[in-house]
Motif scaffolding. Structure first.
Motif, PDB file in Angstrom:
ATOM      1  N   ALA A  24       1.903  13.075 -17.147  1.00  0.00           N
ATOM      2  CA  ALA A  24       0.987  14.121 -16.414  1.00  0.00           C
ATOM      3  C   ALA A  24       0.536  13.165 -14.576  1.00  0.00           C
ATOM      4  O   ALA A  24       1.081  11.718 -15.149  1.00  0.00           O
ATOM      5  N   TYR A  25       0.228  14.104 -14.313  1.00  0.00           N
ATOM      6  CA  TYR A  25      -0.684  12.725 -12.693  1.00  0.00           C
ATOM      7  C   TYR A  25      -0.519  11.480 -12.956  1.00  0.00           C
ATOM      8  O   TYR A  25      -0.265  10.767 -12.510  1.00  0.00           O
ATOM      9  N   ASN A  26      -2.081  11.460 -13.705  1.00  0.00           N
ATOM     10  CA  ASN A  26      -2.294   9.963 -14.150  1.00  0.00           C
ATOM     11  C   ASN A  26      -1.692   9.275 -14.372  1.00  0.00           C
ATOM     12  O   ASN A  26      -1.785   7.804 -14.382  1.00  0.00           O
ATOM     13  N   ALA A  73       1.730   9.458 -14.147  1.00  0.00           N
ATOM     14  CA  ALA A  73       3.056   9.071 -13.336  1.00  0.00           C
ATOM     15  C   ALA A  73       2.522   8.096 -12.258  1.00  0.00           C
ATOM     16  O   ALA A  73       3.253   7.367 -11.585  1.00  0.00           O
ATOM     17  N   VAL A  74       1.475   8.233 -11.932  1.00  0.00           N
ATOM     18  CA  VAL A  74       0.775   7.009 -10.219  1.00  0.00           C
ATOM     19  C   VAL A  74       0.136   5.431 -11.003  1.00  0.00           C
ATOM     20  O   VAL A  74       0.976   5.242 -10.118  1.00  0.00           O
ATOM     21  N   VAL A  75       0.037   6.162 -11.747  1.00  0.00           N
ATOM     22  CA  VAL A  75      -0.285   4.337 -12.836  1.00  0.00           C
ATOM     23  C   VAL A  75       1.071   3.015 -12.788  1.00  0.00           C
ATOM     24  O   VAL A  75       1.521   2.567 -12.700  1.00  0.00           O
ATOM     25  N   VAL A 127      -4.943   3.632  -1.329  1.00  0.00           N
ATOM     26  CA  VAL A 127      -5.791   4.113  -0.223  1.00  0.00           C
ATOM     27  C   VAL A 127      -5.420   5.645  -0.598  1.00  0.00           C
ATOM     28  O   VAL A 127      -4.496   6.068  -0.484  1.00  0.00           O
ATOM     29  N   ARG A 128      -7.103   6.360  -0.025  1.00  0.00           N
ATOM     30  CA  ARG A 128      -6.516   7.963  -0.766  1.00  0.00           C
ATOM     31  C   ARG A 128      -7.668   8.885  -0.480  1.00  0.00           C
ATOM     32  O   ARG A 128      -9.211   8.099  -0.089  1.00  0.00           O
ATOM     33  N   GLY A 129      -7.415  10.656  -0.533  1.00  0.00           N
ATOM     34  CA  GLY A 129      -9.150  10.609  -0.056  1.00  0.00           C
ATOM     35  C   GLY A 129     -10.176  10.639  -1.544  1.00  0.00           C
ATOM     36  O   GLY A 129     -10.380  10.101  -3.009  1.00  0.00           O
ATOM     37  N   ASP A 184     -12.013  12.674  -2.892  1.00  0.00           N
ATOM     38  CA  ASP A 184     -12.104  13.347  -4.248  1.00  0.00           C
ATOM     39  C   ASP A 184     -11.234  12.463  -5.746  1.00  0.00           C
ATOM     40  O   ASP A 184     -11.633  13.392  -6.552  1.00  0.00           O
ATOM     41  N   LEU A 185     -10.663  12.006  -5.575  1.00  0.00           N
ATOM     42  CA  LEU A 185      -9.819  10.917  -6.211  1.00  0.00           C
ATOM     43  C   LEU A 185     -10.949   9.860  -7.293  1.00  0.00           C
ATOM     44  O   LEU A 185     -10.143   9.189  -7.629  1.00  0.00           O
ATOM     45  N   LEU A 186     -11.987   9.461  -5.579  1.00  0.00           N
ATOM     46  CA  LEU A 186     -12.829   8.285  -6.659  1.00  0.00           C
ATOM     47  C   LEU A 186     -12.922   8.574  -8.121  1.00  0.00           C
ATOM     48  O   LEU A 186     -12.452   7.362  -9.402  1.00  0.00           O
ATOM     49  N   LEU A 241       6.827  10.796  -3.009  1.00  0.00           N
ATOM     50  CA  LEU A 241       6.494  12.058  -2.917  1.00  0.00           C
ATOM     51  C   LEU A 241       6.172  12.701  -4.771  1.00  0.00           C
ATOM     52  O   LEU A 241       6.938  12.449  -5.524  1.00  0.00           O
ATOM     53  N   GLU A 242       4.935  13.317  -4.853  1.00  0.00           N
ATOM     54  CA  GLU A 242       3.932  13.669  -6.233  1.00  0.00           C
ATOM     55  C   GLU A 242       4.653  14.634  -6.592  1.00  0.00           C
ATOM     56  O   GLU A 242       3.863  15.842  -6.343  1.00  0.00           O
ATOM     57  N   ASP A 243       6.123  15.534  -7.591  1.00  0.00           N
ATOM     58  CA  ASP A 243       6.355  16.610  -7.213  1.00  0.00           C
ATOM     59  C   ASP A 243       6.239  16.857  -8.413  1.00  0.00           C
ATOM     60  O   ASP A 243       7.182  17.900  -9.298  1.00  0.00           O
ATOM     61  N   GLY A 299       1.237  -1.253   0.310  1.00  0.00           N
ATOM     62  CA  GLY A 299      -0.333  -0.320  -0.064  1.00  0.00           C
ATOM     63  C   GLY A 299       0.619   1.130  -0.365  1.00  0.00           C
ATOM     64  O   GLY A 299       1.840   1.275   0.207  1.00  0.00           O
ATOM     65  N   ARG A 300       0.123   2.203   0.476  1.00  0.00           N
ATOM     66  CA  ARG A 300       1.334   3.708   0.009  1.00  0.00           C
ATOM     67  C   ARG A 300       0.613   4.838   0.521  1.00  0.00           C
ATOM     68  O   ARG A 300      -1.408   5.022   0.301  1.00  0.00           O
ATOM     69  N   PHE A 301       1.065   6.049   0.683  1.00  0.00           N
ATOM     70  CA  PHE A 301       0.626   6.820   0.823  1.00  0.00           C
ATOM     71  C   PHE A 301       1.408   8.160  -0.257  1.00  0.00           C
ATOM     72  O   PHE A 301       2.854   8.107  -0.216  1.00  0.00           O
ATOM     73  N   ALA A 302       0.889   8.853  -1.207  1.00  0.00           N
ATOM     74  CA  ALA A 302       1.409   9.829  -2.557  1.00  0.00           C
ATOM     75  C   ALA A 302       1.120  10.612  -2.321  1.00  0.00           C
ATOM     76  O   ALA A 302       0.414  11.630  -2.751  1.00  0.00           O
ATOM     77  N   PRO A 303       1.741  12.056  -0.753  1.00  0.00           N
ATOM     78  CA  PRO A 303       1.759  12.779  -0.802  1.00  0.00           C
ATOM     79  C   PRO A 303       2.443  14.364  -2.291  1.00  0.00           C
ATOM     80  O   PRO A 303       3.269  13.207  -2.721  1.00  0.00           O
ATOM     81  N   SER A 304       1.961  15.081  -2.296  1.00  0.00           N
ATOM     82  CA  SER A 304       1.783  16.042  -2.873  1.00  0.00           C
ATOM     83  C   SER A 304       2.754  16.490  -2.361  1.00  0.00           C
ATOM     84  O   SER A 304       2.192  17.246  -1.634  1.00  0.00           O
ATOM     85  N   PRO A 305       3.888  17.785  -2.081  1.00  0.00           N
ATOM     86  CA  PRO A 305       4.350  18.142  -1.075  1.00  0.00           C
ATOM     87  C   PRO A 305       4.676  19.837  -1.993  1.00  0.00           C
ATOM     88  O   PRO A 305       4.863  20.582  -1.834  1.00  0.00           O
TER      89      PRO A 305
HETATM   90  N1  GLU Z   1      -0.861  13.319  -4.678  1.00  0.00           N
HETATM   91  C1  GLU Z   1      -2.220  12.749  -4.601  1.00  0.00           C
HETATM   92  C2  GLU Z   1      -2.449  13.820  -3.683  1.00  0.00           C
HETATM   93  O1  GLU Z   1      -2.021  14.336  -3.239  1.00  0.00           O
HETATM   94  C3  GLU Z   1      -2.306  11.703  -4.358  1.00  0.00           C
HETATM   95  C4  GLU Z   1      -2.637  10.247  -5.626  1.00  0.00           C
HETATM   96  C5  GLU Z   1      -2.960   9.091  -4.987  1.00  0.00           C
HETATM   97  O2  GLU Z   1      -2.720   9.195  -3.922  1.00  0.00           O
HETATM   98  O3  GLU Z   1      -3.603   8.675  -6.035  1.00  0.00           O
HETATM   99  O4  GLU Z   1      -3.811  14.262  -3.065  1.00  0.00           O
END
Ligand code: GLU
Length: 330
Positions: A194-196, A198-200, A212-214, A216-218, A51-53, A15-21
Motif C-alpha cells: 500500500a502507498y502508506n 511504500a512511502v515510509v 514537501v508535497r500537497g 491534501d496529504l497532511l 515514481l509512485e506507480d 528532499g524529493r518529489f514523488a509523483p504518481s504516473p
Molecule cells: N504519489 C503521491 C501523489 O502523487 C505523493 C506522495 C508523497 O509525496 O508522499 O499524490
C-alpha cells in the motif's frame, strides 16, 4: 529477530518529489515540484525523484512527468526510484511488522468499510466516521473466523494493528500537527504494497528527511510518521504546501483547459514562461518576469510562502504583453 527494512547506513539528507504516473502533471503539481526542489536545494539537500506507480498508471505518463521536470530545469540527483520494482523491500518491512505482532488480516470489501463507517452506532467516534477511518471490523477475528473467510475465497489485505489513536508530526508550514492514526492497510488485497507503507520505506531507504508535497496529504503524515517509528526509522520534517484550485474552488484538473506544460507550450508559452508563472504565484517573481530555478533559489524563503490555495484563473496561464509586466498580481 527480523532484519531492519532499510540499510544500516542511509545516504545523506534529501528532499524529493514523488509523483504518481496516473496522468500528466498540471501546473499545481509542477508548482509543488518546484517547491520541493527549492526546499531541498536551499537547505543543501539532495533532490530525488521517485515514481509512485503502485496504483493506476497511464501509458507514457512517467516519461512525460520526468521530461516536464527537466524542461523546467528542476534537476535531480541519482536514478529515479520506481516503486513497482521494490516489492522485495516492501515485503521485508511488512515481514518485520508481522514478526512484531503488529498486523492482522482484513477481509472487508470497500463497500463493507463504507457501510460500517456510516452505520449509526452508539459508540462510533464521529471524527473517525467523518475521516472514513477503518472501524476495526477484522481486528479481533478468531482463527476460526479467519479460516472461514479464507475458505470462502475472500482475498485479504494486511492491516497495521495500531496501538495509538493519534500521532504528532512537525510541519514547516503547519507547525506541530496531530492527526488520527487508524489500522491502515500495509498490503492491499491484490498483494501489492500500500502507498502508506511504500512511502515510509522508500523515504527512509533514500535518506529523505524532508517531505514537501500537497497539503491534501497532511492528514496522512501522522500515520506515516507512526509507521516510521514502528519500523525504527526517523520521520522526516514535512512541508505540506497549498494546492492549486480552479475559480470554482475545486482541485485543478483536465476540465480546466490548458493546464499541463505540454498544453501551455502548444499555446505558445515556453517552459521558462511557465516557471515564471509558478514563481509569480509563489510571490517569487513579478508578473512576466523571466525565472530560472537558480534565481528563484536566491529569493526563496519558506516563511514567506503563500498559505492559501493558488486560485488559477485561465488568465494567469498566458504570457503577459510587455505593458502589463513588472507588477505583482493583485
Ligand atoms: N504519489 C503521491 C501523489 O502523487 C505523493 C506522495 C508523497 O509525496 O508522499 O499524490
Amino acid at each position: 529477530m527480523s532484519t531492519p527494512p532499510v540499510p544500516a547506513s542511509v545516504p545523506s539528507a534529501a528532499g524529493r518529489f514523488a509523483p504518481s504516473p496516473s496522468g500528466d502533471l498540471h501546473v499545481g503539481n509542477l508548482r509543488t515540484a518546484l517547491l520541493a526542489w527549492l526546499f531541498a536545494r536551499s537547505t543543501g539537500r539532495r533532490f530525488l525523484v521517485r515514481l509512485e506507480d503502485l496504483d493506476r498508471v497511464a501509458a507514457g505518463a512517467a516519461e512525460r512527468q520526468l521530461a516536464d521536470l527537466a524542461a523546467l530545469g528542476l534537476d535531480h540527483d541519482g536514478a529515479v526510484l520506481v516503486q513497482s520494482e521494490r516489492t522485495a523491500v516492501y515485503d521485508q518491512a511488512i515481514g518485520k511488522l508481522v514478526a512484531d505482532g503488529q498486523t492482522y488480516e482484513c477481509f472487508c470489501t470497500r463497500r463493507e468499510i463504507r457501510e460500517a463507517a456510516s452505520a449509526p452506532h452508539p459508540s462510533a467516534d464521529p471524527a473517525a466516521v467523518a475521516a472514513q477511518l477503518y472501524p476495526g471490523t477484522c481486528r479481533e477475528l478468531t482463527p476460526d473466523q479467519i479460516a472461514e473467510r479464507r475458505a470462502q475465497g475472500r482475498p485479504s489485505a494486511l492491516r497495521l494493528r495500531a496501538d495509538v489513536r493519534t500521532w504528532t508530526v512537525i510541519d514547516v508550514l503547519h507547525g506541530e500537527y496531530t492527526g488520527v492514526v487508524d489500522d491502515l492497510v500495509l498490503r492491499r488485497n491484490d498483494g501489492v504494497a500500500a502507498y502508506n507503507l511504500a512511502v515510509v520505506v522508500d523515504d527512509a531507504a533514500q535518506g529523505v528527511d524532508q517531505v514537501v508535497r500537497g497539503d491534501d496529504l497532511l492528514a496522512s503524515a501522522p500515520r506515516q510518521a507512526y509507521l516510521a517509528a514502528l519500523l525504527g526509522v526517523p520521520a522526516p520534517v514535512y512541508a505540506h504546501v497549498p494546492l492549486a484550485l480552479n475559480t470554482a474552488g475545486q482541485r485543478l484538473a483536465k476540465r480546466d483547459g490548458a493546464v499541463t506544460l505540454a498544453e501551455l507550450v502548444d499555446q505558445g508559452l515556453t517552459p521558462t514562461d511557465v516557471l515564471g508563472i509558478l514563481a509569480t504565484s509563489l510571490g517569487l517573481a513579478a508578473v512576466g518576469e523571466p525565472a530560472t530555478p537558480d534565481a528563484l533559489l536566491e529569493k526563496f524563503d519558506p516563511q514567506q510562502l503563500p498559505r492559501e490555495p493558488w486560485i488559477v484563473r485561465p488568465d494567469d496561464l498566458v504570457v503577459r504583453p510587455p505593458g502589463e509586466r513588472g507588477s505583482f498580481p493583485p
